[in-house]
Design an enzyme around this catalytic site. Structure first.
Site, PDB file in Angstrom:
ATOM      1  N   GLY A  73      -3.785  -8.783   0.751  1.00 23.82           N
ATOM      2  CA  GLY A  73      -3.538  -7.775   1.790  1.00 23.82           C
ATOM      3  C   GLY A  73      -2.361  -6.880   1.450  1.00 23.82           C
ATOM      4  O   GLY A  73      -2.399  -5.663   1.661  1.00 23.82           O
ATOM      5  N   CYS A  74      -1.300  -7.485   0.924  1.00 20.59           N
ATOM      6  CA  CYS A  74      -0.094  -6.716   0.591  1.00 20.59           C
ATOM      7  C   CYS A  74      -0.344  -5.785  -0.591  1.00 20.59           C
ATOM      8  O   CYS A  74       0.175  -4.671  -0.634  1.00 20.59           O
ATOM      9  CB  CYS A  74       1.068  -7.663   0.297  1.00 20.59           C
ATOM     10  SG  CYS A  74       1.489  -8.688   1.723  1.00 20.59           S
ATOM     11  N   THR A  75      -1.166  -6.239  -1.529  1.00 20.39           N
ATOM     12  CA  THR A  75      -1.515  -5.388  -2.666  1.00 20.39           C
ATOM     13  C   THR A  75      -2.334  -4.195  -2.194  1.00 20.39           C
ATOM     14  O   THR A  75      -2.058  -3.047  -2.572  1.00 20.39           O
ATOM     15  CB  THR A  75      -2.275  -6.199  -3.733  1.00 20.39           C
ATOM     16  OG1 THR A  75      -1.414  -7.248  -4.211  1.00 20.39           O
ATOM     17  CG2 THR A  75      -2.703  -5.324  -4.897  1.00 20.39           C
ATOM     18  N   SER A 130      -0.007  -1.770  -0.273  1.00 10.30           N
ATOM     19  CA  SER A 130       0.914  -1.080  -1.189  1.00 10.30           C
ATOM     20  C   SER A 130       0.173  -0.048  -2.035  1.00 10.30           C
ATOM     21  O   SER A 130       0.685   1.053  -2.257  1.00 10.30           O
ATOM     22  CB  SER A 130       1.627  -2.102  -2.076  1.00 10.30           C
ATOM     23  OG  SER A 130       2.440  -2.943  -1.286  1.00 10.30           O
TER      24      SER A 130
END
Length: 155
Positions: free
Chosen positions: A45-47, A50
């Site tokens: 999710g963070c990738t 970002s």
């Protein structure tokens, strides 16, 4: 330290940046600032989030907006994350979660029945005068960056 509120000035803070320097919010006075808090480098999710900010980075720049990512990861992890995904903006290391707490995003989380403290995915838009203009809490990644970009256009 009290939590930041929409319409109020955001207190200045300084954190170590992925550029190897201490980065202060006041460094960006006179610009719009988008700060997104995310749980962990290199996670799916963070990738995605970002990389969405990366892909829309030129449009934020055209609107005189700086994007900053903040997580509890250390600088070594941030640098790897930036290099792997070609992120064109600074990531700040909030290893003691002091700034996460100031923004109210360091919260009790539950995963597979386990409780732990962690970052609630959230984004904050600070206007050119240093006031909190908008906030998005408990962010769902899909379509989020476009929504933030639209809000910057309205400032």
């Amino acid at each position: 330290m009290s939590q930041v509120q929409v319409g109020q000035p955001v207190p200045d803070f300084t954190l170590p940046g992925s550029n190897g320097k201490d980065v202060s919010l006041s460094d960006f006075r006179g610009k719009n600032v988008v700060i997104y808090f995310y749980p962990k480098d290199m996670t799916p999710g963070c990738t995605t989030e970002s990389c969405d900010f990366r892909d829309f980075h030129p449009q934020f720049g055209e609107l005189d907006a700086e994007v900053l990512g903040i997580s509890p990861d250390d600088l070594k992890s941030h640098v790897k994350f930036i290099e792997k995904h070609g992120l064109p903006f600074l990531l700040l290391a909030d290893t003691d979660h002091r700034i996460c707490e100031m923004f109210g995003v360091w919260t009790l989380k539950k995963n597979y029945g386990k409780e732990y403290m962690g970052v609630e995915r959230s984004t904050f838009l600070i206007d050119k005068q240093g006031k909190l203009a908008r906030e998005w809490r408990k962010v769902k990644v899909a379509g989020h960056v476009e929504e933030v970009l639209e809000a910057v256009k309205q400032l």
